[in-house]
Structure formats: C-alpha cells, structure tokens
Design a protein around this motif. Structure first.
Motif, PDB file in Angstrom:
ATOM      1  N   VAL A  86      -0.858  -0.249  -7.946  1.00  0.00           N
ATOM      2  CA  VAL A  86       0.465   0.266  -7.586  1.00  0.00           C
ATOM      3  C   VAL A  86       0.352   1.744  -7.214  1.00  0.00           C
ATOM      4  CG1 VAL A  86       2.787   0.753  -8.455  1.00  0.00           C
ATOM      5  CG2 VAL A  86       1.686  -1.436  -8.976  1.00  0.00           C
ATOM      6  N   ASP A  87      -0.377   2.516  -8.015  1.00  0.00           N
ATOM      7  CA  ASP A  87      -0.553   3.943  -7.732  1.00  0.00           C
ATOM      8  C   ASP A  87      -1.280   4.158  -6.412  1.00  0.00           C
ATOM      9  OD1 ASP A  87       0.691   4.579 -10.125  1.00  0.00           O
ATOM     10  OD2 ASP A  87      -1.202   4.791 -11.219  1.00  0.00           O
ATOM     11  N   ASN A 143       8.008  -1.936  -2.147  1.00  0.00           N
ATOM     12  CA  ASN A 143       7.321  -3.059  -2.771  1.00  0.00           C
ATOM     13  C   ASN A 143       5.808  -2.881  -2.591  1.00  0.00           C
ATOM     14  OD1 ASN A 143       5.941  -5.822  -2.149  1.00  0.00           O
ATOM     15  ND2 ASN A 143       7.662  -6.320  -3.490  1.00  0.00           N
ATOM     16  N   THR A 144       5.057  -3.050  -3.647  1.00  0.00           N
ATOM     17  CA  THR A 144       3.615  -2.807  -3.592  1.00  0.00           C
ATOM     18  C   THR A 144       2.928  -3.687  -2.550  1.00  0.00           C
ATOM     19  OG1 THR A 144       3.536  -2.059  -5.878  1.00  0.00           O
ATOM     20  CG2 THR A 144       1.461  -2.820  -4.928  1.00  0.00           C
ATOM     21  N   GLN A 145       3.237  -4.967  -2.518  1.00  0.00           N
ATOM     22  CA  GLN A 145       2.584  -5.845  -1.542  1.00  0.00           C
ATOM     23  C   GLN A 145       2.957  -5.463  -0.115  1.00  0.00           C
ATOM     24  OE1 GLN A 145       3.749  -9.489  -3.638  1.00  0.00           O
ATOM     25  NE2 GLN A 145       1.569 -10.002  -3.721  1.00  0.00           N
ATOM     26  N   TYR A 173      -3.973  -8.012  -6.972  1.00  0.00           N
ATOM     27  CA  TYR A 173      -2.624  -7.662  -7.426  1.00  0.00           C
ATOM     28  C   TYR A 173      -1.819  -8.927  -7.733  1.00  0.00           C
ATOM     29  CZ  TYR A 173       2.018  -5.593  -7.541  1.00  0.00           C
ATOM     30  OH  TYR A 173       3.277  -5.205  -7.929  1.00  0.00           O
ATOM     31  N   ARG A 223       3.726  -2.428   0.836  1.00  0.00           N
ATOM     32  CA  ARG A 223       2.995  -1.184   1.079  1.00  0.00           C
ATOM     33  C   ARG A 223       1.549  -1.472   1.465  1.00  0.00           C
ATOM     34  NH1 ARG A 223       5.153   2.256  -4.142  1.00  0.00           N
ATOM     35  NH2 ARG A 223       6.947   3.204  -3.100  1.00  0.00           N
ATOM     36  N   ALA A 255      -1.381   2.155  -3.805  1.00  0.00           N
ATOM     37  CA  ALA A 255      -0.473   1.823  -2.702  1.00  0.00           C
ATOM     38  C   ALA A 255       0.593   2.899  -2.535  1.00  0.00           C
ATOM     39  CB  ALA A 255       0.157   0.452  -2.937  1.00  0.00           C
ATOM     40  N   ARG A 256       1.133   3.392  -3.638  1.00  0.00           N
ATOM     41  CA  ARG A 256       2.193   4.397  -3.585  1.00  0.00           C
ATOM     42  C   ARG A 256       1.686   5.707  -2.979  1.00  0.00           C
ATOM     43  NH1 ARG A 256       4.027   4.712  -9.014  1.00  0.00           N
ATOM     44  NH2 ARG A 256       5.409   2.988  -8.509  1.00  0.00           N
TER      45      ARG A 256
END
Length: 108
Positions: A3-4, A19-21, A45, A23, A6-7
């Motif tokens: 998550v980090d 949304n992580t996916q 993920y 991203r 991707a963010r």
C-alpha cells in the motif's frame, strides 16, 4: 508495504486513484512498473487481502470476536505459509526500491 509503495509512487507520478489495486494498474500504465512487476505485486496484494478477509470472517463467525488484521502464520496451510514468505520477500524488495529511489540508499 505494498500500500505504501503504491501510495508513494502514485503521489510522485500524479496518480489520483485512492484504491491500491487501481494505483498499481496506473503505475503499470505509466510504465513505472513492468508487466512482470505489476502482475507479481498485484497477485501478492490480492492474496494478502484474501488471507486477511478469511481471518476476519473466522473471527466474526467462529470466534465471536470483532474482526482484526492479525493473522497468525501458524494457522495457515503449508502452501499459504510458503506463499506468505514469498510475499514478504517481495515487500522487502519494494521497501528497498523505495529507499533507493527516494533516499538514495537501502536501510539496514
């Protein structure tokens, strides 16, 4: 860590998705991630979210306790444990990549 990863990369590349996916997919489209990297990270993920969801359902239904995100690796099947170890190696690589790209060095 996924998550980090991707963010941080999404912020760096002007991606507005939350949304992580989504991203991760946008990072692939922008060629920040190769097809192989994208596929590997997305699958890792997805598996982590599946394991977490199963654990939360078990907490609610079988244990009658509020759901949480802790998963005891000893409760996983041998195959799930092996896959989790591979995911942890992948996430370590993602953390190292972030360190190199944004700090210029790998921590410890």
């Amino acid at each position: 860590p996924i998550v980090d990863f991707a963010r941080i990369h999404s912020l760096n590349h002007g991606i507005k998705e939350s949304n992580t996916q989504a991203r991760l997919y946008q990072l692939y489209l922008k060629q920040v991630l190769t097809r192989e990297d994208y596929s590997e990270i997305e699958q890792a993920y997805g598996l982590m979210m599946q394991i977490r969801l199963i654990r939360q359902i078990s907490a609610i239904i079988a244990e009658k306790v509020p759901p949480h995100n802790f998963v005891n690796p000893k409760t996983l099947s041998p195959m799930e444990q092996k896959m989790l170890k591979e995911i942890l190696k992948l996430t370590k690589g993602l953390q190292d990549r972030l360190s190199i790209e944004f700090i210029g060095a790998v921590n410890g």
